[in-house]
Design a protein around this motif. Structure first.
Motif, mmCIF file in Angstrom:
data_model
loop_
_atom_site.group_PDB
_atom_site.id
_atom_site.type_symbol
_atom_site.label_atom_id
_atom_site.label_comp_id
_atom_site.label_asym_id
_atom_site.label_seq_id
_atom_site.Cartn_x
_atom_site.Cartn_y
_atom_site.Cartn_z
ATOM 1 N N THR B 115 -31.653 -35.025 12.837
ATOM 2 C CA THR B 115 -32.735 -35.967 12.560
ATOM 3 C C THR B 115 -33.946 -35.657 13.429
ATOM 4 O OG1 THR B 115 -31.107 -37.642 12.029
ATOM 5 C CG2 THR B 115 -33.346 -38.421 12.425
ATOM 6 N N ARG B 116 -35.013 -35.323 12.759
ATOM 7 C CA ARG B 116 -36.282 -35.057 13.459
ATOM 8 C C ARG B 116 -36.751 -36.338 14.120
ATOM 9 N NH1 ARG B 116 -39.325 -30.932 11.978
ATOM 10 N NH2 ARG B 116 -38.315 -30.853 9.938
ATOM 11 N N SER B 262 -34.964 -34.620 18.927
ATOM 12 C CA SER B 262 -34.256 -34.841 17.668
ATOM 13 C C SER B 262 -32.805 -35.140 18.012
ATOM 14 C CB SER B 262 -34.351 -33.599 16.771
ATOM 15 O OG SER B 262 -33.854 -32.464 17.457
#
Lengths: 472, 472
Positions: B115-116, B262
């Motif tokens: 997940t950025r 992230s």
């Protein structure tokens, strides 16, 4: 001498003059120029060639391009009213002197200083999705909590006019006007907020004014009408406009939250004037220009770093080549064009009494891609002379005729001053315009140097001709 | 029977067989197909026409396109491991049933969930300038303060190899590899961080893998080598890579601060299998596929919403048309392709014992622009059969031959399973790929429907032929 003989002489004379005239054509209109003038213009062929050759084939053009690149890389974006713009102006001032031209000066101008702060938009319904926005200067702010409101997507002002105020009231209007031409579609950027506000909208968004998008928002100036409640306004991408259009077509309720914060004040900036003083009529002016300020997104490489640089280069390179035209050739680096021709308007006001001295005014503010010719505004006679001059530059000899040309110089055209802007192969100009994509990557060295060579040689001839370019 | 007579009989027989064969050509190679097979393939002309007609000219194709648009608009980006991807899988599962096809199932797959979070980069020297970055999944994080280090711009791995470690140590390596082809240039995205790390770099950035940029960053997956210190890595735009290249060429020191955060964990996702059970050899499979996951930027409309949708549509539409092929036609919506063919690898592992049942495998993952034909991997014989089938679809009859094709299905080709991917007019595919520009705006309804029609008719014929597509 009796009357009949006198009339006979006049008729013969008129016939001689007529038979001596040359007819050339542009855009299917007939041009009737004095053959002496045609001959005079033709006599510039060698000097035009020489100027072009020196810039294109010696290191001069390449040096100019390197200085241009250095300028853009060093300063980047140069928004009106910022410190970086003033540093950029200083740089050009000093660079002119370093190139041996001391006749450079600046004139103060009060300019708007709009600073983009925080901008964010989130679609809340029908689903959560960040919406990229780019405020249109000088938009007002939202409250700290932002605006949360339903969206109505509207294709055109005509459609807006037909919709009942109660439907618009309290909503965010999205103007989904598809790009036809910049001249047409930009109306939504300039007047969209005011038109939406008049109907009770709380904010307005526009589909970015560009024919092509890679999810690219394009900013630009907008103008609140008088007595209109100022509402926040920004550009969105084609992609998000299309998405909202589809949601609306499905009958879904679209809700956005928009938060925008920016500041606005006034600053002093400067127009920069670089003169190559005329050898015979120093008070008469030919102006060649571009604007030094840019939007805050991108690097202002294309708009208008390129046009500004090739215009600045005209007196500089002619001075190097020891070519002094008859009239004074003045390069002007306009300040604060982007907020609404602020530098040019100030110049016009300050120099109102000398407007009759401006023989011709040129601007390059639509790209410095492959040069094609000129877009010309002025009397038929003026156009005929320019068309004749363009023959020296084949294949750079296309001519378009417009009522007013360029951006800053339109206000001079409106005063009756003939002028021209640079026609170039700028099919993709609006892909980059007012966006982060306006960088040196847009430019092609060879083309910029060709533009510079054409621009310098053309300016020299126009400012050196024995006759003034006739007004209407 | 004496020996001479036996040899005589064999020679006669061979001659008969030879005289019966038909020679057709593709890519300048000779194809020798049994005339019976050629006749059989030709006999599918009417059914191919009918399938195409039903999809193209009735409302079926348009309905499919509307469902596809609805899907993309409803879910948007569908990154591996996310809740939205699982919702999208549920949607396709339920949609299949709603279309009357109950033979739909899913198979669990453990997938990466990267997940950025926060990503920012600022040029500090030679001037302050924000640098747009887009992390390459699954990059590691910087410390909270970020990394502040000098930049070295490098054109290629060859150049990197030649540079002394002491020069790279402690620096941020910018790989400024210009796009040649995706296959070549993507090596910098996949292996750049590891190669830079091996030389002691503290972070690596790549010039986005695309032939065209409007200041557009493109993400994608990368892979840390074994025993390599994992360093943060991201893509930058062409424009900023070029800027840093110019600064370096001027001998200027470039310093960036990069902050990246992230998260990474594992989740369970699902491959979706939609079967149109074969009427004669239900255990034999022809697979037609696309991936349902996407990158987190953009909407995954092109990569691979379009390919996934037209593949899913094959069993659905054939079922509607009451066309049951000889073999089972299985549409697979791969999950988690983007992090590295995770869904496909899991399927291959789980179904290892049934690989011999896969007669042919197809994928559309390179766009659904105007369909042109097929890219085929397999034996010469396989290619000859496919070339013969393509004749039914003129002008959609181009054939390219590759060792392996598609993305997910390459691993099946490597197991000797012949396959094909959709050739289409995808010249601009990499303009949009893995960027915010991958939206429905890329798509053209007519073209997507043409792709769907071609894909369905072709799949039907391949899965219905009397003979299996021969392996090498």
């Amino acid at each position: 001498m009796d009357k009949v003989f006198l009339i006979f002489l006049i008729v013969i004379q008129l016939f001689c003059v007529y038979s001596y005239t040359t007819i050339n054509r542009y855009n299917n209109r007939e041009c009737t120029l004095n053959p002496g003038l045609v001959e005079e213009i033709a006599s510039y062929r060698n000097i035009a060639k020489r100027i072009m050759y020196e810039i294109l084939n010696n290191t001069m053009g390449e040096s100019m391009y390197n200085e241009y690149t250095y300028f853009i890389d060093k300063f980047g974006a140069r928004p009106s009213g910022t410190h970086v713009l003033e540093k950029a102006i200083d740089h050009m001032f000093n660079l002119t002197i370093r190139h041996g031209l001391k006749t450079v000066s600046t004139e103060d101008v009060q300019v708007p200083h709009w600073t983009r702060g925080y901008e964010t938009a989130m679609m809340i319904r029908p689903r959560i999705k960040p919406i990229t926005i780019l405020g249109l200067g000088p938009t007002v702010n939202t409250s700290n909590e932002g605006i949360t409101a339903e969206v109505i997507v509207i294709r055109s002002f005509e459609e807006l006019n037909k919709i009942d105020e109660n439907i618009i009231k309290g909503k965010i209007v999205v103007f989904d006007a598809h790009y036809s031409s910049y001249g047409e579609t930009v109306a939504y950027r300039v007047n969209g907020a005011s038109k939406a506000s008049e109907k009770g909208a709380v904010a307005s968004l526009i589909r970015s004014v560009t024919p092509f998008s890679l999810y690219t928002p394009h900013t630009g100036s907008q103008r609140y009408g008088e007595n209109v409640t100022k509402i926040p306004t920004a550009a969105i991408t084609h992609e998000d406009a299309d998405l909202m259009r589809r949601f609306q077509d499905q009958g879904l309720s679209i809700v956005l939250n928009i938060s925008m914060f920016s500041t606005f004040d006034l600053k002093i900036s400067r127009n920069t004037l670089v003169d190559l003083v005329g050898r015979e009529d120093p008070n008469k002016l030919v102006i060649v220009s571009g604007h030094i300020d840019s939007w805050d997104v991108g690097q202002g490489a294309m708009d208008d770093g390129g046009g500004m640089f090739i215009s600045w280069y005209v007196p500089v390179v002619l001075n190097k080549l020891k070519l002094k035209p008859r009239r004074t050739l003045r390069a002007i680096l306009w300040t604060s064009e982007e907020p609404g021709l602020v530098g040019a308007i100030a110049y016009l006001k300050k120099h109102k009494h000398e407007l009759s001295d401006i023989n011709f005014i040129m601007e390059s503010d639509e790209g410095t891609f492959k040069p094609l010719g000129l877009d010309v505004a002025g009397s038929d006679n003026a156009r005929c002379i320019v068309a004749e001059v363009l023959k020296l530059f084949t294949p750079i000899d296309k001519m378009k005729v417009s009522k007013s040309v360029g951006s800053d110089i339109t206000i001079f055209n409106n005063e009756g001053i003939p002028g021209a802007s640079l026609l170039n192969q700028n099919d993709r100009y609006f892909w980059y315009h007012h966006s982060n994509a306006d960088t040196m990557d847009v430019q092609n060295k060879e083309n910029v140097v060709e533009c510079a060579a054409f621009w310098a040689a053309l300016s020299y001839i126009i400012s050196d001709l024995s006759i003034d370019i006739p007004r209407i």
